[in-house]
Design a protein around this motif. Structure first.
Motif, PDB file in Angstrom:
ATOM      1  N   LEU A 119       0.840  -1.197   0.000  1.00 49.01           N
ATOM      2  CA  LEU A 119       0.000   0.000   0.000  1.00 49.01           C
ATOM      3  C   LEU A 119       0.876   1.248   0.000  1.00 49.01           C
ATOM      4  CD1 LEU A 119      -2.726  -1.020   2.610  1.00 49.01           C
ATOM      5  CD2 LEU A 119      -2.804  -1.249   0.116  1.00 49.01           C
ATOM      6  N   THR A 120       0.299   2.360  -0.399  1.00 43.26           N
ATOM      7  CA  THR A 120       1.045   3.615  -0.390  1.00 43.26           C
ATOM      8  C   THR A 120       1.206   4.132   1.031  1.00 43.26           C
ATOM      9  OG1 THR A 120      -0.930   5.005  -0.577  1.00 43.26           O
ATOM     10  CG2 THR A 120       0.055   4.190  -2.644  1.00 43.26           C
ATOM     11  N   GLY A 121       2.077   5.137   1.199  1.00 48.77           N
ATOM     12  CA  GLY A 121       2.238   5.746   2.505  1.00 48.77           C
ATOM     13  C   GLY A 121       0.942   6.316   3.021  1.00 48.77           C
ATOM     14  N   ARG A 122       0.168   6.976   2.130  1.00 52.38           N
ATOM     15  CA  ARG A 122      -1.114   7.557   2.512  1.00 52.38           C
ATOM     16  C   ARG A 122      -2.059   6.466   3.013  1.00 52.38           C
ATOM     17  NH1 ARG A 122      -3.481  12.247   0.741  1.00 52.38           N
ATOM     18  NH2 ARG A 122      -1.846  12.427  -0.852  1.00 52.38           N
ATOM     19  N   GLU A 123      -2.163   5.358   2.258  1.00 55.69           N
ATOM     20  CA  GLU A 123      -3.072   4.271   2.629  1.00 55.69           C
ATOM     21  C   GLU A 123      -2.650   3.617   3.941  1.00 55.69           C
ATOM     22  OE1 GLU A 123      -4.378   2.868  -1.886  1.00 55.69           O
ATOM     23  OE2 GLU A 123      -2.528   2.114  -0.983  1.00 55.69           O
ATOM     24  N   ASN A 124      -1.355   3.560   4.163  1.00 53.91           N
ATOM     25  CA  ASN A 124      -0.874   2.962   5.406  1.00 53.91           C
ATOM     26  C   ASN A 124      -1.187   3.822   6.610  1.00 53.91           C
ATOM     27  OD1 ASN A 124       0.697   0.314   5.425  1.00 53.91           O
ATOM     28  ND2 ASN A 124       1.526   1.277   3.571  1.00 53.91           N
ATOM     29  N   VAL A 125      -1.177   5.135   6.431  1.00 49.86           N
ATOM     30  CA  VAL A 125      -1.549   6.017   7.540  1.00 49.86           C
ATOM     31  C   VAL A 125      -2.990   5.761   7.940  1.00 49.86           C
ATOM     32  CG1 VAL A 125      -1.973   8.407   8.208  1.00 49.86           C
ATOM     33  CG2 VAL A 125       0.147   7.808   7.030  1.00 49.86           C
ATOM     34  N   TYR A 126      -3.880   5.660   6.948  1.00 50.74           N
ATOM     35  CA  TYR A 126      -5.296   5.427   7.240  1.00 50.74           C
ATOM     36  C   TYR A 126      -5.511   4.021   7.798  1.00 50.74           C
ATOM     37  CZ  TYR A 126      -6.918   9.815   5.301  1.00 50.74           C
ATOM     38  OH  TYR A 126      -7.170  11.153   5.097  1.00 50.74           O
ATOM     39  N   LEU A 127      -4.757   3.040   7.270  1.00 51.68           N
ATOM     40  CA  LEU A 127      -4.867   1.671   7.782  1.00 51.68           C
ATOM     41  C   LEU A 127      -4.424   1.610   9.237  1.00 51.68           C
ATOM     42  CD1 LEU A 127      -5.248  -1.407   7.489  1.00 51.68           C
ATOM     43  CD2 LEU A 127      -2.915  -1.514   6.577  1.00 51.68           C
ATOM     44  N   ASN A 128      -3.289   2.201   9.522  1.00 53.36           N
ATOM     45  CA  ASN A 128      -2.765   2.168  10.888  1.00 53.36           C
ATOM     46  C   ASN A 128      -3.682   2.907  11.836  1.00 53.36           C
ATOM     47  OD1 ASN A 128      -0.117   2.777  12.942  1.00 53.36           O
ATOM     48  ND2 ASN A 128      -0.093   0.889  11.754  1.00 53.36           N
ATOM     49  N   GLY A 129      -4.202   4.024  11.401  1.00 50.50           N
ATOM     50  CA  GLY A 129      -5.132   4.772  12.237  1.00 50.50           C
ATOM     51  C   GLY A 129      -6.390   3.992  12.543  1.00 50.50           C
ATOM     52  N   ALA A 130      -6.907   3.266  11.527  1.00 50.92           N
ATOM     53  CA  ALA A 130      -8.100   2.446  11.745  1.00 50.92           C
ATOM     54  C   ALA A 130      -7.827   1.331  12.738  1.00 50.92           C
ATOM     55  CB  ALA A 130      -8.573   1.862  10.409  1.00 50.92           C
ATOM     56  N   LEU A 131      -6.626   0.724  12.654  1.00 53.10           N
ATOM     57  CA  LEU A 131      -6.267  -0.336  13.602  1.00 53.10           C
ATOM     58  C   LEU A 131      -6.193   0.196  15.029  1.00 53.10           C
ATOM     59  CD1 LEU A 131      -3.495  -2.206  11.558  1.00 53.10           C
ATOM     60  CD2 LEU A 131      -5.807  -3.021  12.058  1.00 53.10           C
ATOM     61  N   LEU A 132      -5.885   1.492  15.150  1.00 52.70           N
ATOM     62  CA  LEU A 132      -5.803   2.105  16.481  1.00 52.70           C
ATOM     63  C   LEU A 132      -7.154   2.584  16.983  1.00 52.70           C
ATOM     64  CD1 LEU A 132      -2.511   4.140  15.979  1.00 52.70           C
ATOM     65  CD2 LEU A 132      -2.823   2.144  17.449  1.00 52.70           C
ATOM     66  N   GLY A 133      -8.192   2.422  16.146  1.00 55.49           N
ATOM     67  CA  GLY A 133      -9.540   2.767  16.596  1.00 55.49           C
ATOM     68  C   GLY A 133     -10.012   4.145  16.212  1.00 55.49           C
ATOM     69  N   PHE A 134      -9.288   4.841  15.315  1.00 60.01           N
ATOM     70  CA  PHE A 134      -9.704   6.164  14.892  1.00 60.01           C
ATOM     71  C   PHE A 134     -10.652   6.066  13.696  1.00 60.01           C
ATOM     72  CE2 PHE A 134      -5.582   7.042  16.926  1.00 60.01           C
ATOM     73  CZ  PHE A 134      -5.957   8.049  17.806  1.00 60.01           C
ATOM     74  N   THR A 135     -11.598   6.977  13.623  1.00 57.02           N
ATOM     75  CA  THR A 135     -12.490   7.040  12.475  1.00 57.02           C
ATOM     76  C   THR A 135     -11.772   7.732  11.317  1.00 57.02           C
ATOM     77  OG1 THR A 135     -13.403   9.201  13.068  1.00 57.02           O
ATOM     78  CG2 THR A 135     -14.458   7.245  14.033  1.00 57.02           C
ATOM     79  N   ARG A 136     -12.360   7.627  10.125  1.00 54.73           N
ATOM     80  CA  ARG A 136     -11.734   8.276   8.970  1.00 54.73           C
ATOM     81  C   ARG A 136     -11.667   9.790   9.152  1.00 54.73           C
ATOM     82  NH1 ARG A 136     -10.362   6.727   3.948  1.00 54.73           N
ATOM     83  NH2 ARG A 136     -10.164   8.377   2.380  1.00 54.73           N
ATOM     84  N   ALA A 137     -12.715  10.354   9.740  1.00 56.16           N
ATOM     85  CA  ALA A 137     -12.717  11.796   9.979  1.00 56.16           C
ATOM     86  C   ALA A 137     -11.595  12.201  10.936  1.00 56.16           C
ATOM     87  CB  ALA A 137     -14.067  12.230  10.533  1.00 56.16           C
ATOM     88  N   GLU A 138     -11.359  11.379  11.952  1.00 53.81           N
ATOM     89  CA  GLU A 138     -10.286  11.674  12.913  1.00 53.81           C
ATOM     90  C   GLU A 138      -8.921  11.572  12.236  1.00 53.81           C
ATOM     91  OE1 GLU A 138     -12.137  10.290  17.217  1.00 53.81           O
ATOM     92  OE2 GLU A 138     -11.424   8.746  15.827  1.00 53.81           O
ATOM     93  N   ILE A 139      -8.762  10.584  11.361  1.00 51.83           N
ATOM     94  CA  ILE A 139      -7.486  10.442  10.653  1.00 51.83           C
ATOM     95  C   ILE A 139      -7.294  11.598   9.681  1.00 51.83           C
ATOM     96  CG2 ILE A 139      -6.083   8.926   9.207  1.00 51.83           C
ATOM     97  CD1 ILE A 139      -7.784   6.583  10.242  1.00 51.83           C
ATOM     98  N   ASP A 140      -8.381  12.029   9.028  1.00 53.88           N
ATOM     99  CA  ASP A 140      -8.292  13.196   8.144  1.00 53.88           C
ATOM    100  C   ASP A 140      -7.729  14.396   8.898  1.00 53.88           C
ATOM    101  OD1 ASP A 140      -9.276  11.901   5.927  1.00 53.88           O
ATOM    102  OD2 ASP A 140     -11.363  12.491   6.283  1.00 53.88           O
ATOM    103  N   ALA A 141      -8.184  14.579  10.147  1.00 51.66           N
ATOM    104  CA  ALA A 141      -7.745  15.727  10.948  1.00 51.66           C
ATOM    105  C   ALA A 141      -6.278  15.618  11.348  1.00 51.66           C
ATOM    106  CB  ALA A 141      -8.623  15.850  12.194  1.00 51.66           C
ATOM    107  N   MET A 142      -5.770  14.388  11.481  1.00 57.61           N
ATOM    108  CA  MET A 142      -4.389  14.174  11.909  1.00 57.61           C
ATOM    109  C   MET A 142      -3.421  14.063  10.745  1.00 57.61           C
ATOM    110  SD  MET A 142      -4.785  11.371  14.993  1.00 57.61           S
ATOM    111  CE  MET A 142      -5.655  10.146  14.010  1.00 57.61           C
ATOM    112  N   TYR A 143      -3.921  13.806   9.544  1.00 55.30           N
ATOM    113  CA  TYR A 143      -3.083  13.393   8.419  1.00 55.30           C
ATOM    114  C   TYR A 143      -1.983  14.407   8.093  1.00 55.30           C
ATOM    115  CZ  TYR A 143      -1.652  11.871   3.784  1.00 55.30           C
ATOM    116  OH  TYR A 143      -0.908  11.457   2.715  1.00 55.30           O
TER     117      TYR A 143
END
Length: 424
Positions: A119-143
């Motif tokens: 996966l790309t770096g971007r996709e891995n950030v969202y994947l890792n964030g999801a594994l940590l229990g963050f929603t997509r909106a929360e990951i968007d805010a942290m990205y």
């Protein structure tokens, strides 16, 4: 109701407890014998053979972490630190006790766990964030913060497998520390990236220490990091807490524990009743610390050399000594024939080593006992005994304002003073 405690200054600490570890114990079952059939299993059962041994990793662990703490957990390899973090992170379940967490806990036990190289770096950030229990909106805010901290803006749409190892570590660490959790759990992740990135991490931790709403739990082998970042710490040994509270006391205790070598058990041999370096003629020869084993440059380190020389021939003998730099290597002090004695029997000699020219470091004093017929030819001697690693003496120098770059501060001569001999 807010729980209160006392600070080191004697004031009431009204900060809420965000993590409580209460009488936690953890045990693993290690298989020793596997039954090959029902008959074998039945026979093992009748003989009381369980087929496994129990390894108790943690025993009755108790501590509290308050909001805003930078809490250090230290201990040697195998002490149970990582198991404790996995219990805190709800990866493991304890056999006994409980863990209570108030707030969102973000664990980073190992950097890069959960990353997918395809996966790309971007996709891995969202994947890792999801594994940590963050929603997509929360990951968007942290990205944006994550990418900016990792300094990988131009690489986020490339596959992770095309990243260098340093780039992968930077991305993983950035996800770790930029995740917007209440409690951040870090396991050995401070020494990452190049020097410039480490300075950036250092600045980040300096800022997070100022945020009273953020709590950090740090597992590390770096006592410099404990003293620099933490306000409290615990030391774990063999699954138990042996020191807790003041970060400097815990760090110094860890240093002493680390200085003690892991000695292999000596094989029982009726023909070898004396430990390494000793014999029937000299059954006792060891160096014993008198001063605290962690001292400053302004102090003098005092120690005793205890020996039992059973020599019917009598005569003079020498005790050459050396000071070894344990971590950096080298011999700051080496003495051949300065200490001459003639007292046979069981005695103790008192010595003093001024530390005024020492820089920070960890050191070991070793000694030998020799008969030297001719001091003009030091190569010709009879060795009576020597101090093994177990019978040598370790000490550390810790002095505010100095560094650990070199063993000594200047070119002055280092010397040990003999203060006298006493009969035991």
């Amino acid at each position: 109701m807010t729980e209160v405690a006392m600070t080191e200054e004697g004031n009431v600490d009204e900060r809420p407890v965000v993590l409580r570890v209460d009488h936690v114990a953890k045990m693993f079952r290690l298989p020793t014998e596997q039954a090959t059939g029902l008959k074998m299993a039945f026979l093992n059962w009748t003989k009381g053979i369980k087929g496994y041994t129990e390894q108790h990793v943690l025993r009755d662990i108790n501590f509290e972490v308050r909001q805003g703490d930078f809490f250090g957990i230290v201990g040697r390899n195998g002490s149970g630190k990582s198991t404790l973090l996995k219990i805190i992170s709800q990866i493991y379940t304890p056999e006994h006790g409980s863990v209570t967490v108030k707030g969102k806990l973000v664990p980073f036990i190992e950097l890069g766990v959960g990353f997918n190289p395809e996966l790309t770096g971007r996709e891995n950030v969202y994947l890792n964030g999801a594994l940590l229990g963050f929603t997509r909106a929360e990951i968007d805010a942290m990205y944006d913060d994550i990418v900016e901290f990792a300094e990988l803006e131009d690489f986020m749409d490339q596959k992770l497998k095309n990243y260098s190892s340093g780039m992968q570590v930077r991305l993983a660490f950035s996800v770790a520390i930029k995740a917007q959790g209440d409690i951040l759990v870090l396991d050995e992740v401070l020494a990452v990236g190049d020097e410039a990135f480490q300075r950036k991490c250092d600045n980040f931790f300096a800022e997070i220490k100022k945020d009273p709403t953020k709590t950090v739990i740090l597992v590390t082998h770096s006592m410099d990091s404990v003293k620099k970042y933490c306000n409290k710490a615990i030391l774990i040994k063999d699954g138990e807490i042996i020191a807790s509270g003041d970060k400097n006391d815990v760090a110094d205790r860890y240093t002493l524990e680390n200085l003690k070598s892991e000695h292999k058990e000596r094989k029982e041999n009726p023909e070898d009743e004396y430990s390494l370096g000793l014999s029937e003629k000299v059954p006792t020869f060891r160096i014993l610390p008198v001063s605290p084993q962690i001292s400053s440059c302004a102090e003098t380190f005092e120690f005793d050399v205890e020996y039992d020389l059973r020599d019917s021939d009598g005569g003079e003998f020498y005790i050459p000594m050396s000071v070894l730099d344990v971590k950096r290597g080298g011999v700051p002090y080496d003495c051949g024939v300065a200490f001459k004695f003639s007292n046979a029997g069981h005695n103790k000699i008192h010595f003093a080593l001024p530390l005024s020219i020492f820089n920070d470091g960890d050191f070991k004093i070793i000694a030998t006992m020799r008969k030297i017929p001719d001091t003009s030819n030091l190569r010709k001697f009879e060795q009576l005994a020597f101090t093994s690693d177990e019978n040598s003496c370790y000490f550390s120098v810790r002095n505010p304002g100095t560094t650990n770059f070199a063993g000594l501060l200047n070119d002055k001569a280092l010397h040990i003073d003999c203060l006298g001999t006493s009969r035991i």
